[in-house]
Design a protein around this motif. Structure first.
Motif, PDB file in Angstrom:
ATOM      1  N   SER A 165      -8.015  -3.519 -15.870  1.00 52.73           N
ATOM      2  CA  SER A 165      -9.018  -3.638 -14.812  1.00 52.73           C
ATOM      3  C   SER A 165      -8.373  -4.293 -13.604  1.00 52.73           C
ATOM      4  CB  SER A 165     -10.188  -4.503 -15.277  1.00 52.73           C
ATOM      5  OG  SER A 165     -10.739  -3.970 -16.464  1.00 52.73           O
ATOM      6  N   ILE A 166      -8.490  -3.621 -12.476  1.00 45.94           N
ATOM      7  CA  ILE A 166      -7.899  -4.137 -11.249  1.00 45.94           C
ATOM      8  C   ILE A 166      -9.044  -4.450 -10.291  1.00 45.94           C
ATOM      9  CG2 ILE A 166      -6.360  -3.573  -9.306  1.00 45.94           C
ATOM     10  CD1 ILE A 166      -4.928  -3.750 -12.038  1.00 45.94           C
ATOM     11  N   LEU A 167      -9.169  -5.719  -9.936  1.00 43.35           N
ATOM     12  CA  LEU A 167     -10.213  -6.119  -8.982  1.00 43.35           C
ATOM     13  C   LEU A 167      -9.537  -6.415  -7.649  1.00 43.35           C
ATOM     14  CD1 LEU A 167     -12.147  -8.767 -11.146  1.00 43.35           C
ATOM     15  CD2 LEU A 167     -12.880  -6.442 -10.696  1.00 43.35           C
ATOM     16  N   VAL A 168     -10.017  -5.769  -6.599  1.00 49.40           N
ATOM     17  CA  VAL A 168      -9.485  -6.088  -5.272  1.00 49.40           C
ATOM     18  C   VAL A 168     -10.649  -6.361  -4.332  1.00 49.40           C
ATOM     19  CG1 VAL A 168      -7.473  -4.570  -5.578  1.00 49.40           C
ATOM     20  CG2 VAL A 168      -9.463  -3.722  -4.351  1.00 49.40           C
ATOM     21  N   LEU A 169     -10.366  -7.159  -3.301  1.00 46.79           N
ATOM     22  CA  LEU A 169     -11.345  -7.334  -2.238  1.00 46.79           C
ATOM     23  C   LEU A 169     -10.981  -6.337  -1.146  1.00 46.79           C
ATOM     24  CD1 LEU A 169     -11.307 -11.237  -2.061  1.00 46.79           C
ATOM     25  CD2 LEU A 169     -13.067  -9.796  -3.114  1.00 46.79           C
ATOM     26  N   SER A 170     -12.014  -5.763  -0.505  1.00 49.11           N
ATOM     27  CA  SER A 170     -11.755  -4.865   0.617  1.00 49.11           C
ATOM     28  C   SER A 170     -12.738  -5.199   1.727  1.00 49.11           C
ATOM     29  CB  SER A 170     -11.943  -3.416   0.177  1.00 49.11           C
ATOM     30  OG  SER A 170     -12.065  -2.580   1.310  1.00 49.11           O
ATOM     31  N   ASP A 171     -12.233  -5.295   2.957  1.00 51.80           N
ATOM     32  CA  ASP A 171     -13.153  -5.532   4.083  1.00 51.80           C
ATOM     33  C   ASP A 171     -13.412  -4.245   4.865  1.00 51.80           C
ATOM     34  OD1 ASP A 171     -10.859  -5.187   5.561  1.00 51.80           O
ATOM     35  OD2 ASP A 171     -10.719  -7.246   6.269  1.00 51.80           O
ATOM     36  N   GLY A 172     -13.039  -3.133   4.253  1.00 51.60           N
ATOM     37  CA  GLY A 172     -13.245  -1.835   4.901  1.00 51.60           C
ATOM     38  C   GLY A 172     -11.939  -1.299   5.442  1.00 51.60           C
ATOM     39  N   GLU A 173     -11.022  -2.220   5.676  1.00 54.83           N
ATOM     40  CA  GLU A 173      -9.757  -1.879   6.333  1.00 54.83           C
ATOM     41  C   GLU A 173      -8.596  -2.441   5.513  1.00 54.83           C
ATOM     42  OE1 GLU A 173      -8.390  -0.249   9.955  1.00 54.83           O
ATOM     43  OE2 GLU A 173     -10.429  -1.057   9.938  1.00 54.83           O
ATOM     44  N   ASN A 174      -8.668  -3.750   5.278  1.00 47.41           N
ATOM     45  CA  ASN A 174      -7.607  -4.450   4.533  1.00 47.41           C
ATOM     46  C   ASN A 174      -8.047  -4.645   3.087  1.00 47.41           C
ATOM     47  OD1 ASN A 174      -6.188  -5.334   7.099  1.00 47.41           O
ATOM     48  ND2 ASN A 174      -8.166  -6.324   7.352  1.00 47.41           N
ATOM     49  N   ILE A 175      -7.023  -4.762   2.201  1.00 49.60           N
ATOM     50  CA  ILE A 175      -7.372  -5.099   0.819  1.00 49.60           C
ATOM     51  C   ILE A 175      -6.652  -6.368   0.405  1.00 49.60           C
ATOM     52  CG2 ILE A 175      -7.935  -2.778   0.027  1.00 49.60           C
ATOM     53  CD1 ILE A 175      -5.181  -2.631  -1.146  1.00 49.60           C
ATOM     54  N   TYR A 176      -7.254  -7.078  -0.574  1.00 46.75           N
ATOM     55  CA  TYR A 176      -6.610  -8.269  -1.123  1.00 46.75           C
ATOM     56  C   TYR A 176      -6.724  -8.204  -2.643  1.00 46.75           C
ATOM     57  CZ  TYR A 176      -4.681 -12.875  -1.446  1.00 46.75           C
ATOM     58  OH  TYR A 176      -3.836 -13.915  -1.721  1.00 46.75           O
ATOM     59  N   PRO A 177      -5.604  -7.986  -3.340  1.00 45.88           N
ATOM     60  CA  PRO A 177      -5.672  -7.847  -4.799  1.00 45.88           C
ATOM     61  C   PRO A 177      -5.957  -9.176  -5.495  1.00 45.88           C
ATOM     62  CG  PRO A 177      -3.456  -7.334  -3.950  1.00 45.88           C
ATOM     63  CD  PRO A 177      -4.256  -7.826  -2.792  1.00 45.88           C
ATOM     64  N   LEU A 178      -6.803  -9.142  -6.498  1.00 45.19           N
ATOM     65  CA  LEU A 178      -7.073 -10.336  -7.324  1.00 45.19           C
ATOM     66  C   LEU A 178      -6.248 -10.217  -8.612  1.00 45.19           C
ATOM     67  CD1 LEU A 178     -10.940 -10.574  -6.803  1.00 45.19           C
ATOM     68  CD2 LEU A 178      -9.141 -11.697  -5.487  1.00 45.19           C
ATOM     69  N   ALA A 179      -6.366 -11.206  -9.503  1.00 43.17           N
ATOM     70  CA  ALA A 179      -5.567 -11.190 -10.734  1.00 43.17           C
ATOM     71  C   ALA A 179      -5.965 -10.011 -11.628  1.00 43.17           C
ATOM     72  CB  ALA A 179      -5.781 -12.502 -11.480  1.00 43.17           C
ATOM     73  N   SER A 180      -4.993  -9.450 -12.324  1.00 43.25           N
ATOM     74  CA  SER A 180      -5.274  -8.322 -13.231  1.00 43.25           C
ATOM     75  C   SER A 180      -5.969  -8.827 -14.497  1.00 43.25           C
ATOM     76  CB  SER A 180      -3.968  -7.633 -13.624  1.00 43.25           C
ATOM     77  OG  SER A 180      -3.177  -8.533 -14.375  1.00 43.25           O
ATOM     78  N   SER A 181      -6.621  -7.908 -15.200  1.00 39.35           N
ATOM     79  CA  SER A 181      -7.281  -8.292 -16.450  1.00 39.35           C
ATOM     80  C   SER A 181      -7.429  -7.065 -17.336  1.00 39.35           C
ATOM     81  CB  SER A 181      -8.660  -8.900 -16.164  1.00 39.35           C
ATOM     82  OG  SER A 181      -9.440  -7.997 -15.427  1.00 39.35           O
ATOM     83  N   GLN A 182      -7.886  -7.308 -18.543  1.00 36.66           N
ATOM     84  CA  GLN A 182      -8.143  -6.193 -19.456  1.00 36.66           C
ATOM     85  C   GLN A 182      -9.429  -6.458 -20.226  1.00 36.66           C
ATOM     86  OE1 GLN A 182      -5.444  -5.249 -22.830  1.00 36.66           O
ATOM     87  NE2 GLN A 182      -4.990  -3.379 -21.697  1.00 36.66           N
ATOM     88  N   ASP A 183     -10.232  -5.423 -20.310  1.00 36.08           N
ATOM     89  CA  ASP A 183     -11.514  -5.493 -21.019  1.00 36.08           C
ATOM     90  C   ASP A 183     -11.320  -4.961 -22.442  1.00 36.08           C
ATOM     91  OD1 ASP A 183     -14.224  -5.600 -21.550  1.00 36.08           O
ATOM     92  OD2 ASP A 183     -14.765  -3.901 -20.292  1.00 36.08           O
TER      93      ASP A 183
END
Ligand code: AMP
Ligand code: GLY
Length: 426
Positions: A194-212
Motif C-alpha cells: 500500500s502506497i499512501l501519497v499526499l497530492s495537492d493537485g500538482e505536487n505529490i509527497y510520498p508517505l511511508a510504505s505499508s502492507q495490508d
C-alpha cells in the motif's frame, strides 16, 4: 484550531490520536466516532454520510478544519458541499473520488495514460460476463464497479467461482447498484503493498510504505475483509521500487486527473502488486487506508496538520515529513464470523492493562462505550499496534499485548508481518 474528523473506524482513531499531539489543535470532534475515540474527542451524533448535517455543525461550531476518513462521503460530494460554504476540508472532490468510486473510471485513466495495471473487460449483462469467463484461458478476478465496502472483489479459483461472483453481483445484486456493471480482470501474481501519497493537485509527497493483510485467515486464505492487519515500512518497497511506483503509477495519475479537469487533492492510496514485470496498480482509494494508517501514522514524527494544510493550500513542494525509523505492526481483533455475520455487544476486557504498555496503542474500530465499559459493535473491533526497532520485535510486542485483551469469540490472524520477516531475513 478546532477540528472535526468524519468517520468511526480505527483509521479515524489513529488520525485523531495523531492530531491530538499537534500543538495547534485545541478541540477535536468526531462524527460519529467510537468508544475509543470518545476518550480524546467529543463525539457528535451525525453519521459520516449526512453531509448537510455535518456542514451545519461545522458552521455553527466554528470548526476550522474537517478531515474526512471514509470514501462514501467523498464520493457523494462532501468536499464540494463544504467548499461552497467556505468551510475548510481535507479530501478529494466528488469527481476526483471516482478513482475509488468507479473501478471502470480508474481503468480508463490507466489505459489512456499508460499506467501499468491488469488487462480488463467491462460487462453490464450477466450472460456476456459468464460467456467471457467460459472462454478465458487465464484465471480471472471479478469486481463490482462501485463501492462495496472492500468486499466487491472475488479472486476466483476457477470458472465456477468466477461465474458465481457474477451471479451474486449482477443478478442477486449483493452490492445493490454498485454491481450493475462488473469488471473482469486478469489475475496478477506477486506481493502487494500500500502506497499512501499526499497530492495537492500538482505536487505529490510520498508517505511511508505499508502492507495490508486482506484475507481473513492466516497465510492469506479465505475471503477478503476490510483488512486484518498491517505493518510499515514494507521491505518489499525498496527505495528503487518506491521511485518506480511514483514515476510509473502515481505521477501519471496525478497528471491525468489534472488533465481530465478533476485535480486530485488529498491522500491517495495506491494498492500495488509487485509482479515479475514490475509494479502494477490494483486499485486506488481516495483516503487513508484502514488498517494501514494505524501502522503508518505512529511512525510519523511531523505534525499531520501541517501536512494536511500544505495539501489544501497547494504548498506540498514546501513540506518535509520526518519518520520514526522503527517498524510498526497493527493486528486487527475481529468479531468471530466476520466478514460474514457476527454478534455484537460483547464486553471487551484488558484494555486498561494494555494502556500501561510502552510503544503500544489500541485503536478502536467497532466499539461502543457505555457506563465506562467498552463493548463490541462491529466486525473489526480493535487494532493493536506496536512500535519496535525492527519488524520481529514489533510482532513479538503486539502479540504479547493482544494476550491481555479478550472478548467473546475474538478472532485475529497470527501471522501479521511474517512476509516482512521472511523478506528481511532473505
Ligand atoms: P481491490 O479492491 O481492487 O484492491 O481488490 C482487493 C484485493 O483483491 C486486492 O488487494 C488483491 O488482493 C485482490 N486483487 C484485486 N485485483 C487483483 C488482480 N488483478 N490479481 C490478483 N489479485 C487481485
Ligand atoms: N486496507 C484496505 C483499505 O483501506 O481499503
Amino acid at each position: 484550531m478546532k477540528i472535526l474528523v468524519v468517520g468511526s473506524g480505527g483509521r479515524e482513531h489513529a488520525i485523531i490520536k495523531k492530531i491530538s499531539e499537534s500543538p495547534r489543535v485545541k478541540e477535536i470532534y468526531a462524527a460519529p466516532g467510537n468508544g475509543g475515540i470518545a476518550d480524546i474527542a467529543t463525539l457528535v451524533d451525525i453519521k459520516a454520510d449526512e453531509i448537510e448535517k455535518l456542514a451545519c455543525f461545522v458552521y455553527e461550531r466554528g470548526i476550522d478544519l474537517t478531515i474526512v476518513g471514509p470514501e462514501a462521503p467523498l464520493a457523494e460530494g462532501i468536499t464540494e458541499a463544504f467548499e461552497e460554504r467556505h468551510l475548510r476540508i481535507f479530501g478529494p472532490s466528488k469527481e476526483a473520488s471516482r478513482l475509488e468510486a468507479s473501478k471502470i473510471f480508474t481503468k480508463e485513466i490507466c489505459k489512456k495514460y499508460n499506467i501499468p495495471t491488469a488487462g480488463f473487460e467491462v460487462f453490464d449483462e450477466p450472460q456476456k460476463a459468464m460467456d467471457y469467463i467460459e472462454r478465458a484461458e487465464k484465471p480471472q478476478v471479478v469486481k463490482a464497479d462501485g463501492l462495496a465496502g472492500g468486499k466487491g472483489v472475488v479472486v476466483a479459483g476457477d470458472k465456477v467461482e468466477a461465474k458465481e461472483a457474477v451471479r451474486a453481483m449482477m443478478i442477486e445484486k449483493q452490492f445493490g447498484d454498485a454491481g450493475l456493471k462488473v469488471m473482469i480482470e486478469e489475475r496478477l501474481y506477486g506481493e502487494e503493498a500500500s502506497i499512501l501519497v499526499l497530492s495537492d493537485g500538482e505536487n505529490i509527497y510520498p508517505l511511508a510504505s505499508s502492507q495490508d493483510h486482506k484475507q481473513i485467515y492466516d497465510e492469506d486464505r479465505g475471503p477478503n475483509t476490510g483488512g486484518m492487519g498491517a505493518y510499515s515500512p514494507a521491505p518489499i518497497i525498496t527505495d528503487t521500487m518506491y521511485q518506480r511506483i511514483i514515476a510509473e503509477i502515481i505521477t501519471p495519475t496525478v497528471f491525468a486527473m489534472k488533465e481530465e479537469g478533476c485535480p486530485y487533492k488529498g491522500v491517495l492510496y495506491a494498492g500495488v502488486m509487485i509482479t515479475e514485470e514490475g509494479p502494477m496498480l490494483l486499485e486506488y482509494n481516495v483516503r487513508f487506508g484502514d488498517p494501514e494508517t494505524q501502522a503508518v501514522l505512529p511512525r510519523m514524527k511531523s505534525d499531520l496538520i501541517e501536512a494536511i494544510e500544505a495539501v489544501i493550500d497547494g504548498r506540498l513542494n514546501e513540506l518535509k515529513v520526518e519518520w520514526d525509523e522503527r517498524s510498526c505492526v497493527c493486528v486487527v481483533l475481529a468479531s468471530g464470523g466476520y466478514p460474514a455475520g457476527y454478534e455484537k455487544g460483547k464486553t471487551i476486557s484488558g484494555l486498561d492493562k494494555v494502556k500501561k504498555l510502552k510503544d503500544i496503542a489500541v485503536y478502536h474500530a467497532g466499539t461502543k462505550k457505555e457506563d465506562g465499559k467498552v463493548y463490541t459493535s462491529g466486525g473489526r473491533v480493535l487494532g493493536v499496534t506496536a512500535l519496535d526497532k525492527d519488524i520481529t520485535g514489533a510482532i513479538d510486542k503486539v502479540y504479547k499485548a493482544i494476550k491481555l485483551i479478550s472478548f467473546d469469540k475474538m478472532y485475529y490472524r497470527t501471522d501479521i508481518g511474517q512476509k516482512a520477516v521472511k523478506r528481511v531475513k532473505s
